[in-house]
Design a protein around this motif. Structure first.
Motif, PDB file in Angstrom:
ATOM      1  N   LEU A   1       0.812  -1.215   0.000  1.00  0.00           N
ATOM      2  CA  LEU A   1       0.000   0.000   0.000  1.00  0.00           C
ATOM      3  C   LEU A   1       0.846   1.266   0.000  1.00  0.00           C
ATOM      4  O   LEU A   1       0.544   2.226  -0.727  1.00  0.00           O
ATOM      5  N   PHE A   2       1.893   1.302   0.823  1.00  0.00           N
ATOM      6  CA  PHE A   2       2.598   2.553   1.083  1.00  0.00           C
ATOM      7  C   PHE A   2       4.069   2.554   0.675  1.00  0.00           C
ATOM      8  O   PHE A   2       4.708   3.608   0.701  1.00  0.00           O
ATOM      9  N   GLY A   3       4.601   1.400   0.348  1.00  0.00           N
ATOM     10  CA  GLY A   3       6.021   1.287   0.065  1.00  0.00           C
ATOM     11  C   GLY A   3       6.789   0.893   1.312  1.00  0.00           C
ATOM     12  O   GLY A   3       6.484   1.333   2.418  1.00  0.00           O
ATOM     13  N   ALA A   4       7.815   0.063   1.128  1.00  0.00           N
ATOM     14  CA  ALA A   4       8.576  -0.463   2.264  1.00  0.00           C
ATOM     15  C   ALA A   4       9.281   0.636   3.033  1.00  0.00           C
ATOM     16  O   ALA A   4       9.396   0.574   4.266  1.00  0.00           O
ATOM     17  N   ALA A   5       9.763   1.679   2.328  1.00  0.00           N
ATOM     18  CA  ALA A   5      10.508   2.749   3.011  1.00  0.00           C
ATOM     19  C   ALA A   5       9.607   3.509   3.979  1.00  0.00           C
ATOM     20  O   ALA A   5      10.015   3.814   5.105  1.00  0.00           O
ATOM     21  N   PHE A   6       8.388   3.830   3.545  1.00  0.00           N
ATOM     22  CA  PHE A   6       7.485   4.543   4.444  1.00  0.00           C
ATOM     23  C   PHE A   6       7.109   3.668   5.638  1.00  0.00           C
ATOM     24  O   PHE A   6       7.102   4.127   6.784  1.00  0.00           O
ATOM     25  N   VAL A   7       6.752   2.408   5.383  1.00  0.00           N
ATOM     26  CA  VAL A   7       6.348   1.521   6.469  1.00  0.00           C
ATOM     27  C   VAL A   7       7.463   1.396   7.502  1.00  0.00           C
ATOM     28  O   VAL A   7       7.220   1.426   8.715  1.00  0.00           O
ATOM     29  N   ASP A   8       8.699   1.282   7.030  1.00  0.00           N
ATOM     30  CA  ASP A   8       9.831   1.170   7.947  1.00  0.00           C
ATOM     31  C   ASP A   8       9.961   2.416   8.814  1.00  0.00           C
ATOM     32  O   ASP A   8      10.102   2.329  10.047  1.00  0.00           O
ATOM     33  N   HIS A   9       9.897   3.599   8.188  1.00  0.00           N
ATOM     34  CA  HIS A   9      10.038   4.850   8.942  1.00  0.00           C
ATOM     35  C   HIS A   9       8.886   5.018   9.937  1.00  0.00           C
ATOM     36  O   HIS A   9       9.110   5.347  11.113  1.00  0.00           O
ATOM     37  N   PHE A  10       7.673   4.798   9.468  1.00  0.00           N
ATOM     38  CA  PHE A  10       6.512   5.004  10.333  1.00  0.00           C
ATOM     39  C   PHE A  10       6.506   4.008  11.493  1.00  0.00           C
ATOM     40  O   PHE A  10       6.230   4.374  12.644  1.00  0.00           O
ATOM     41  N   ALA A  11       6.821   2.755  11.214  1.00  0.00           N
ATOM     42  CA  ALA A  11       6.846   1.748  12.274  1.00  0.00           C
ATOM     43  C   ALA A  11       7.921   2.068  13.313  1.00  0.00           C
ATOM     44  O   ALA A  11       7.714   1.870  14.521  1.00  0.00           O
ATOM     45  N   ARG A  12       9.065   2.566  12.859  1.00  0.00           N
ATOM     46  CA  ARG A  12      10.116   2.951  13.808  1.00  0.00           C
ATOM     47  C   ARG A  12       9.629   4.088  14.707  1.00  0.00           C
ATOM     48  O   ARG A  12       9.913   4.103  15.919  1.00  0.00           O
ATOM     49  N   SER A  13       8.899   5.035  14.124  1.00  0.00           N
ATOM     50  CA  SER A  13       8.401   6.151  14.932  1.00  0.00           C
ATOM     51  C   SER A  13       7.357   5.693  15.945  1.00  0.00           C
ATOM     52  O   SER A  13       7.291   6.205  17.065  1.00  0.00           O
ATOM     53  N   ARG A  14       6.535   4.711  15.559  1.00  0.00           N
ATOM     54  CA  ARG A  14       5.518   4.204  16.507  1.00  0.00           C
ATOM     55  C   ARG A  14       6.165   3.325  17.579  1.00  0.00           C
ATOM     56  O   ARG A  14       5.721   3.325  18.740  1.00  0.00           O
ATOM     57  N   ASP A  15       7.205   2.580  17.213  1.00  0.00           N
ATOM     58  CA  ASP A  15       7.942   1.793  18.204  1.00  0.00           C
ATOM     59  C   ASP A  15       8.589   2.717  19.238  1.00  0.00           C
ATOM     60  O   ASP A  15       8.573   2.435  20.442  1.00  0.00           O
ATOM     61  N   TRP A  16       9.154   3.826  18.766  1.00  0.00           N
ATOM     62  CA  TRP A  16       9.731   4.820  19.678  1.00  0.00           C
ATOM     63  C   TRP A  16       8.653   5.339  20.638  1.00  0.00           C
ATOM     64  O   TRP A  16       8.883   5.450  21.839  1.00  0.00           O
ATOM     65  N   GLU A  17       7.490   5.653  20.095  1.00  0.00           N
ATOM     66  CA  GLU A  17       6.402   6.186  20.923  1.00  0.00           C
ATOM     67  C   GLU A  17       6.025   5.199  22.025  1.00  0.00           C
ATOM     68  O   GLU A  17       5.841   5.577  23.184  1.00  0.00           O
ATOM     69  N   TRP A  18       5.933   3.919  21.677  1.00  0.00           N
ATOM     70  CA  TRP A  18       5.576   2.893  22.654  1.00  0.00           C
ATOM     71  C   TRP A  18       6.644   2.777  23.734  1.00  0.00           C
ATOM     72  O   TRP A  18       6.332   2.677  24.926  1.00  0.00           O
TER      73      TRP A  18
END
Length: 457
Positions: free
Chosen positions: A421-438
């Motif tokens: 849906l979004f491309g691997a690069a975006f998913v990687d960046h966004f997931a890293r930011s949500r992991d940081w938040e958690w």
């Protein structure tokens, strides 16, 4: 006005300055005021903007797991480009010219790492282009609920965010009476937002002390997201002028309803003469295209939940009996399901995505909604999930939503669907930011823990 008209207006304006902004990954507007000449000089090639905006959280704390940028890269400048078509003037700031920006590739096609990996508006532009290539015009709108308090940024700190004074007391949804207590603020919201090119379809109180709900007029999908992104900051700035604080937290009080950011969506033919979701000859007046769109959204939802519920607090809203969904469900005009179908008339036929909270980044939430619907059309997914009847909270046949940000982030990070849906690069960046938040959350010791364990355990 066309682009040249806007440039001529800026050149002839009495104001020597313009203001621009873009949303970071959390939906926070970041920007600055620049001189008119700098604006004119940068129209072709853009401006340099410190790329730390893609390497820190909403509290300006740098990620320790960043890949797009970080201490390892030295936080260089990134090329931000103003979108001339977003021109408007800020009525509560002396009509200063304002533009939205993003990190899309240059007009000559020069690639941008940030557009691919991090920039929310650039992501939506790519998905909107896919939609158009498929032959559809996407018409969208977002509505928001938010609480208002008779506080200031200083008083919030002094009170440690406790014992806050709501703008009005009591539970009084759809009240005609309560807004009269703050009529100047209430009417200023409606009028000033319209002047700022964010016309409201409706504005009213919701159930809860000092809570309002506003529905933004629908528009082409990118323009709709622009309006939604600007709406939240505009409301906060207008509230400041009336001695109030507005919060778009998904759930600020456990005993009160949460705040939604429902997304209304429809697909039309490219000349916008026919709503492709409506078919009077089909069961429930739902076209086959609409059924595929719904099927795609339901199929993708467990893979991309953080796009609709991006914060720790988001999941405090997604609980049973709180006017927010907990199950992967759909139904016709039912406010207990994830997707609510409204189709009594062609002009208003649409799918309402009810998972999205008011704490979302509108670009990401709307991009996720559109991309997942197009996924269903592209893959010709059948809507083989029966419509929920009655209480959608009890309908777990197709699964339930993730319970917290960690669970949702892990599912998205490992999902080939999300990458498609979004491309691997975006998913990687966004997931890293949500992991940081958690990880910032689980390090904290809460008041609940102190009260429960301090003396007794």
């Amino acid at each position: 006005m066309n682009q040249q008209d806007i440039i001529d207006f800026i050149k002839q304006s009495d104001s020597p300055k313009i203001k621009y902004a873009f949303t970071d990954i959390d939906g926070v507007l970041r920007g600055k005021i620049i001189h008119r000449q700098k604006f004119l000089d940068g129209l072709a090639d853009g401006f340099g903007f410190c790329d730390v905006v893609w390497g820190w959280d909403s509290a300006d704390a740098p990620y320790d797991n960043g890949k797009t940028t970080g201490w390892h890269s030295g936080y260089p400048d990134a090329p931000v480009r103003l979108d001339i078509e977003t021109f408007r003037q800020i009525p509560w700031e002396g009509n200063i010219p304002f533009f939205l920006a993003d990190f899309s590739p240059s007009p000559t096609g020069q690639p941008s790492t940030y557009a691919t990996a991090a920039c929310p508006r650039s992501l939506l532009k790519r998905i909107a282009a896919q939609c158009q290539e498929m032959g559809y015009h996407a018409e969208y709108a977002q509505e928001f609920e938010w609480f208002n308090f008779r506080e200031t940024p200083q008083s919030l700190q002094e009170k440690n965010f406790q014992q806050l004074e709501p703008l009005t007391p009591g539970m009084f949804g759809y009240s005609i009476l309560r807004p009269s207590l703050e009529s100047a603020f209430y009417h200023d919201l409606f009028d000033s937002l319209a002047q700022f090119d964010i016309p409201l379809e409706g504005l009213h109180t919701e159930t809860g002390p000092g809570v309002y709900e506003a529905a933004i007029m629908h528009d082409e999908v990118i323009k709709a997201a622009d309006k939604a992104a600007l709406f939240k900051t505009a409301v906060k700035e207008i509230a400041y002028r009336h001695g109030a604080i507005a919060t778009f937290m998904a759930k600020w009080d456990a005993d009160l309803p949460g705040c939604s950011g429902h997304i209304h969506q429809s697909l039309w033919n490219l000349d916008k003469t026919n709503n492709l979701f409506y078919d009077a000859d089909q069961p429930d007046r739902m076209s086959e295209l609409m059924r595929q769109f719904i099927a795609g959204q339901l199929y993708c939802l467990p893979h991309i939940t953080p796009m609709f519920a991006p914060t720790i607090n988001s999941y405090k809203r997604l609980v049973e009996g709180a006017w927010a969904p907990t199950t992967v469900t759909w139904s016709i005009d039912n406010r207990t399901t994830a997707l609510r179908i409204l189709n009594h008339k062609e002009a208003y036929t649409r799918v309402e995505h009810r998972v999205s909270g008011s704490d979302t980044n509108p670009y990401l939430a709307i991009a996720a909604a559109l991309a997942s619907g197009l996924y269903g059309i592209r893959h010709k997914l059948p809507l083989d999930i029966p419509a929920s009847v009655g209480n959608g909270y009890d309908d777990t046949r197709n699964g339930v939503l993730p319970k917290n940000l960690a669970e949702a982030t892990q599912a998205m990070a490992n999902s080939p669907v999300a990458a498609e849906l979004f491309g691997a690069a975006f998913v990687d960046h966004f997931a890293r930011s949500r992991d940081w938040e958690w990880r910032q959350y689980i390090r904290q010791v809460s008041d609940w823990e102190l009260k429960r364990y301090f003396e007794i355990i």
